[in-house]
Scaffold this motif. Structure first.
Motif, short mmCIF file in Angstrom:
data_model
loop_
_atom_site.label_atom_id
_atom_site.label_comp_id
_atom_site.label_asym_id
_atom_site.label_seq_id
_atom_site.Cartn_x
_atom_site.Cartn_y
_atom_site.Cartn_z
N GLY A 26 21.46 23.42 42.94
CA GLY A 26 20.71 22.57 43.46
C GLY A 26 20.89 22.97 45.14
N VAL A 27 21.64 24.07 45.51
CA VAL A 27 21.59 24.38 46.91
C VAL A 27 21.33 25.83 47.05
CG1 VAL A 27 23.04 22.74 47.59
CG2 VAL A 27 23.98 24.78 46.84
N ILE A 28 20.69 26.32 48.14
CA ILE A 28 20.35 27.70 48.32
C ILE A 28 21.71 28.13 49.43
CG2 ILE A 28 19.03 29.29 49.55
CD1 ILE A 28 16.50 27.40 49.06
N THR A 29 22.14 28.99 48.86
CA THR A 29 23.24 29.76 49.85
C THR A 29 22.95 30.62 50.62
OG1 THR A 29 23.98 31.21 48.26
CG2 THR A 29 25.11 29.01 48.25
N ARG A 30 23.75 31.08 51.44
CA ARG A 30 23.54 32.22 52.55
C ARG A 30 23.07 33.45 51.50
NH1 ARG A 30 25.55 36.38 55.49
NH2 ARG A 30 25.07 36.30 57.85
N ASP A 31 23.97 33.91 50.71
CA ASP A 31 23.81 35.08 49.70
C ASP A 31 22.50 34.82 48.72
OD1 ASP A 31 26.12 36.13 50.56
OD2 ASP A 31 27.37 35.35 49.01
N GLU A 32 22.17 33.54 48.34
CA GLU A 32 20.65 33.61 47.62
C GLU A 32 19.46 33.85 48.59
OE1 GLU A 32 21.94 30.38 44.08
OE2 GLU A 32 21.87 29.55 46.39
N LEU A 33 19.72 33.36 49.73
CA LEU A 33 18.57 33.53 50.78
C LEU A 33 18.44 34.95 51.00
CD1 LEU A 33 16.49 31.98 52.52
CD2 LEU A 33 18.40 31.86 54.19
N LYS A 34 19.74 35.74 51.39
CA LYS A 34 19.69 37.06 51.55
C LYS A 34 19.08 37.90 50.32
CE LYS A 34 22.49 40.67 53.69
NZ LYS A 34 23.68 40.96 54.48
N ALA A 35 19.62 37.57 49.24
CA ALA A 35 19.00 38.25 48.14
C ALA A 35 17.62 38.00 47.88
CB ALA A 35 19.49 37.63 46.55
N ALA A 36 16.94 36.90 48.07
CA ALA A 36 15.76 36.33 48.11
C ALA A 36 14.84 37.31 48.99
CB ALA A 36 15.42 35.12 48.30
N LEU A 39 14.66 40.95 47.69
CA LEU A 39 13.60 41.05 46.44
C LEU A 39 12.20 41.29 47.13
CD1 LEU A 39 14.93 38.47 43.82
CD2 LEU A 39 15.08 41.05 43.80
N ARG A 40 12.16 40.63 48.01
CA ARG A 40 10.84 40.84 48.59
C ARG A 40 10.78 42.03 49.69
NH1 ARG A 40 10.10 34.54 49.43
NH2 ARG A 40 8.84 33.96 47.69
N GLY A 41 11.58 42.96 49.69
CA GLY A 41 11.55 43.93 50.38
C GLY A 41 12.23 43.76 51.90
N VAL A 42 12.54 42.90 52.21
CA VAL A 42 13.03 42.63 53.70
C VAL A 42 14.78 42.45 53.57
CG1 VAL A 42 13.21 40.79 55.25
CG2 VAL A 42 11.26 40.83 54.07
N CYS A 43 15.14 43.47 54.42
CA CYS A 43 16.52 43.64 54.75
C CYS A 43 17.02 43.06 56.10
CB CYS A 43 16.70 45.14 54.67
SG CYS A 43 16.46 45.96 52.96
N PRO A 44 17.17 41.70 55.78
CA PRO A 44 17.55 40.81 56.97
C PRO A 44 18.74 41.28 57.52
CG PRO A 44 17.72 39.49 55.05
CD PRO A 44 17.05 40.97 54.76
N THR A 45 18.96 41.24 58.90
CA THR A 45 20.31 41.17 59.51
C THR A 45 21.09 40.04 59.17
OG1 THR A 45 19.58 40.23 61.68
CG2 THR A 45 19.41 42.77 61.44
#
Length: 80
Positions: A26-36, A39-45
């Motif tokens: 029921g929540v989006i964490t920092r790690d989930e946001l980074k993983a998502a 998966l879209r090919g973005v390697c965010p800082t």
């Protein structure tokens, strides 16, 4: 007159949230946001992830709830 999100928009935003909430708690964490993003090919800082969290995390607890997610997208789509 204030525009509100349509049922279709609400449904789409909720589906997007559910896809990001990888463990279904029921929540989006920092790690989930980074993983998502990865998966879209973005390697965010780390700074980019923090910026995205700040955009949506209204109570600054480091997690994005569906309510916060809906609020963020409502502001983006409808304005305000």
């Amino acid at each position: 007159m204030t525009k509100e999100l349509s049922e279709e928009e609400l449904a789409a935003i909720t589906v997007a949230f559910d896809r990001l909430d990888l463990d279904g708690d029921g929540v989006i964490t920092r790690d989930e946001l980074k993983a998502a993003m990865a998966l879209r090919g973005v390697c965010p800082t780390d700074d980019a992830i923090d910026l995205e969290l700040r955009r949506a995390d209204l109570n600054a607890d480091g997690r994005i709830t569906l309510r916060e997610w809906l609020h963020m997208w409502s502001q983006t789509i409808v304005g305000g």
